[in-house]
Structure formats: C-alpha cells, structure tokens
Design a protein around this motif. Sequence first.
Motif, PDB file in Angstrom:
ATOM      1  N   ASN A  93      -9.241   0.547  -1.211  1.00 16.36           N
ATOM      2  CA  ASN A  93      -7.844   0.343  -1.584  1.00 16.36           C
ATOM      3  C   ASN A  93      -7.167   1.669  -1.926  1.00 16.36           C
ATOM      4  OD1 ASN A  93      -7.094  -2.455  -1.415  1.00 16.36           O
ATOM      5  ND2 ASN A  93      -8.529  -2.878  -3.078  1.00 16.36           N
ATOM      6  N   GLU A  94      -7.922   2.573  -2.544  1.00 17.99           N
ATOM      7  CA  GLU A  94      -7.368   3.874  -2.901  1.00 17.99           C
ATOM      8  C   GLU A  94      -6.992   4.669  -1.649  1.00 17.99           C
ATOM      9  OE1 GLU A  94     -10.131   2.572  -4.163  1.00 17.99           O
ATOM     10  OE2 GLU A  94      -9.313   2.089  -6.162  1.00 17.99           O
ATOM     11  N   TYR A 111       0.805  -1.221   0.000  1.00 16.95           N
ATOM     12  CA  TYR A 111       0.000   0.000   0.000  1.00 16.95           C
ATOM     13  C   TYR A 111       0.843   1.280   0.000  1.00 16.95           C
ATOM     14  CZ  TYR A 111      -3.738  -3.234   1.221  1.00 16.95           C
ATOM     15  OH  TYR A 111      -4.634  -4.277   1.221  1.00 16.95           O
ATOM     16  N   ASN A 158      -3.895   3.159  -0.090  1.00 13.78           N
ATOM     17  CA  ASN A 158      -2.713   3.567  -0.839  1.00 13.78           C
ATOM     18  C   ASN A 158      -2.341   5.028  -0.582  1.00 13.78           C
ATOM     19  OD1 ASN A 158      -2.325   1.091  -2.131  1.00 13.78           O
ATOM     20  ND2 ASN A 158      -3.738   1.614  -3.789  1.00 13.78           N
ATOM     21  N   HIS A 172       4.705   2.812  -3.253  1.00 19.88           N
ATOM     22  CA  HIS A 172       4.723   3.857  -4.273  1.00 19.88           C
ATOM     23  C   HIS A 172       4.984   5.245  -3.689  1.00 19.88           C
ATOM     24  CE1 HIS A 172       0.670   4.075  -2.639  1.00 19.88           C
ATOM     25  NE2 HIS A 172       0.555   5.281  -3.163  1.00 19.88           N
TER      26      HIS A 172
END
Length: 420
Positions: A179-180, A37, A183, A40
Amino acid sequence: MQENLTRSQRIRSIIAASSGNLVEWYDFYIYAFSAVYFAHKFSGSQDPTIQQISAFGIFALGFLMRPIGSWVFGSLADKIGRKSSMVFSVILMALGSFMIAAIPSKETIGDFAILLLLVARLIQGLSVGGEYGIAATYLSELASKGNRGFYSSFQYVTLIGGQLLAVASISIMLLFFTNEQMNDYAWRILFVIGGLLALGSLFVRSIMNESATKLHHHEDRGTLKALFKTSWKQFLFVVGITAGGSLAFYTITTYVKTFMINSAGIDATTSNHIMLIALFLLMVMQPVFGALGDKIGHKNFLMIFAVLALFLLYPLFSALKGTQNSILIFLVVMALFTILSFYTSVAGIFKAKLFPEHVRALGTGFGYAIPNAIFGGSAPYVALQFKNAGIENGFFIYLAVMMFFILVVSIFIPKESELE
C-alpha cells in the motif's frame, strides 16, 4: 439501420467497437478507483476525506467536458461517419492517461500539479464524452429488429468491463506492491497501461465496418440546428432519462466502494475484491437483460428500473452500513447491480432509436452528456459532501427524488412500436 452486413461482419464490427469502448472506459475509470492512492499527491489537506473530495471534485469536472466532447465527436460522426470519429476519440484518451502518469506531485511543482491533473481529466472527459453517443449509435445501427437490446447491451458490457479491468488491475498491482508503494509511485503504472491499451485499440478499430448508410442525403447532418429542428422532444426525453440513470449508475458502481470503506468500515482490499467479482457478474448480466428487454419492451425495462431504484436503493445502502459480513455485503452489492441492469442493458438502444440517422450520434451523445456531467459525474463528490456535513442520508433523499423523476419521464416516452 445497417442491413447489408453479413453476420460475421456484424460480429467483427461489434467486437472492434466494443474493445475500443472498453479501453476508453478503463482509462476513464482507473482514476476513480485509484484516487484513494494518489489523492494526497495533489491535495494540501491531511484529512483523507478532504483529499478524496479534491480528487473526486476533479473527477466531476472531467464530466463537464462531456457535453463538448459529445457535440464535437457526435457532430463529426454524423458528418463523416461513426468509424472515423471513434478513432479520433481514443487518441485523446491515450493522451490524457499518459499525462496523468507523468504529472509531478505537489511537493515538486506545488499547486501547478493539481492544475495539470485537471487538464488531463478535461482531455479524457472530452474523449469519453464523444465515445458514449457514437458507440450507442454504432451498435444500434448494426443490430437488426428484434435483437437491438441484446446487441446494444454490449456497450455497457465493455463500459462495465472497463470498470472491471480497472478494479482487476488494482488487485493485480497489490500482489506486487505494498500500500505504501501504491501511495508513493505505483499508481502511475496504471495510467501508463491505460495509455498503451488506448493506442493498441486504434488498430482494432481499423477493421470496423461503417454503420451509417444515408448520411450524405442530408446537407445539414450533424448540426445542432438540424437536431433541435427535427428531434427536440426526443432530445429532452434522453436528458430526462439520463439524469436519473447516470446518478444511479455512478452511485452504484463507483461511490459504493467509497461508501464501503468510509461509512461501513470495510478495509480497502476486501472492498476491492468484492467489487471485482460483482462487476464481472454485472458485465455478464448485460446481454441477458438486453435480450429480456427485447421481449418485455425497453420502455417497460426503464420503468421497472425506476420503481426498484426508488424504493430499494436506500434500504440496500443501509444494509451495507450495518454489516461486516463479506458474503452479505457481496449479496447487497449484487442486488444493487441487478436493479441497475434494468437501465444499463437497454439505455443505449433506447436513446439511439429516438433519433433519425443524420443527427443520431449527436442527439444520443449530447442528450446523454449534459445530464451525465451534472448528475452522474458529481455523484461521488456530492455524496462525500453530504457525509462531510454530517447528513449522509440527505444524499439518498436526493437520489430518491431523481428516481421518481426518471419514472415520470419514462411514462411519457412513446412506445417502442412508434419508434421502429
């Protein structure tokens, strides 16, 4: 071994030591399970595999602090006692968790972000490097002859429990966040919780009884000179056993989830649920296997583990890659966990009882931390590098070589009767 405590004092001390151990390992493992998660946020690459290689590279570097942590805290435990050293180590873990939660992303501070992440992981590595040896020593000293494997298995109950809590916390987070959102920012909440739990465990550890009774009889206690003067062979045995054992442990309990997602094509949510249930069962299995190891023999248990791992790890991982059936995947993961239990249930006591009291925490922890840093912490990173190079099976050849090595070392370790 500590013989003066009552049964209730032993139980209370085991619970206190184990609860702190659980929190430390939760804080350490939440990084591995949530890396998907936040990778990035700290990597400049747009390739998910490269992002994870960067995140797990820092995961591996955190392990390099373990030998230093085991030296510092193991020496401290042999000098001033197990209890005080445990308290200091958990404070460091809290600091590392709060740092990770607060680090800005690369969009805000550029490459400095990944440097701060590395510092935080090095702090956590220092803390958990000391924790293993002290916990193994403490639990082995509380146990009485005949049930040392059972008592000591609670080290891995809480170590695995820390992993379970990490997986469970992600599952719970996914009920409230998309999930967004995970993240974007929600992954930070996991590290805040970890830091708060670590601070809470300080109170719990204050009720522990000290397990060491004769440290003051040795002026050179807790020194590397005393360790290598009296126990250099025992130290090498621990290094040899831990090299293969740590590689297998992190391959089976940490990399297997990444393997399910990247190589088997299983979605992240399904793999998370499978790991949640399997880790709970692995945790429950530890006292059962520990008690069985007391009857069969700890050395025999290690040899059984080495043989099973040597011949079955590759076929079981291949089976994972060849199916999308959730039930079959779960059964394969449980087969891997069963093999692992022959090692985890007796590893702590087997290592601790090799050493005399005045260098026990240092010898157990330092002998564990060096190969753990080299072979254990690097397991996910090395596996991903093999995959990225297009030779994923090469990792399993490496794994088989190390399992053969642990088998050879196990054969030459003295029998239990020589260690009592």
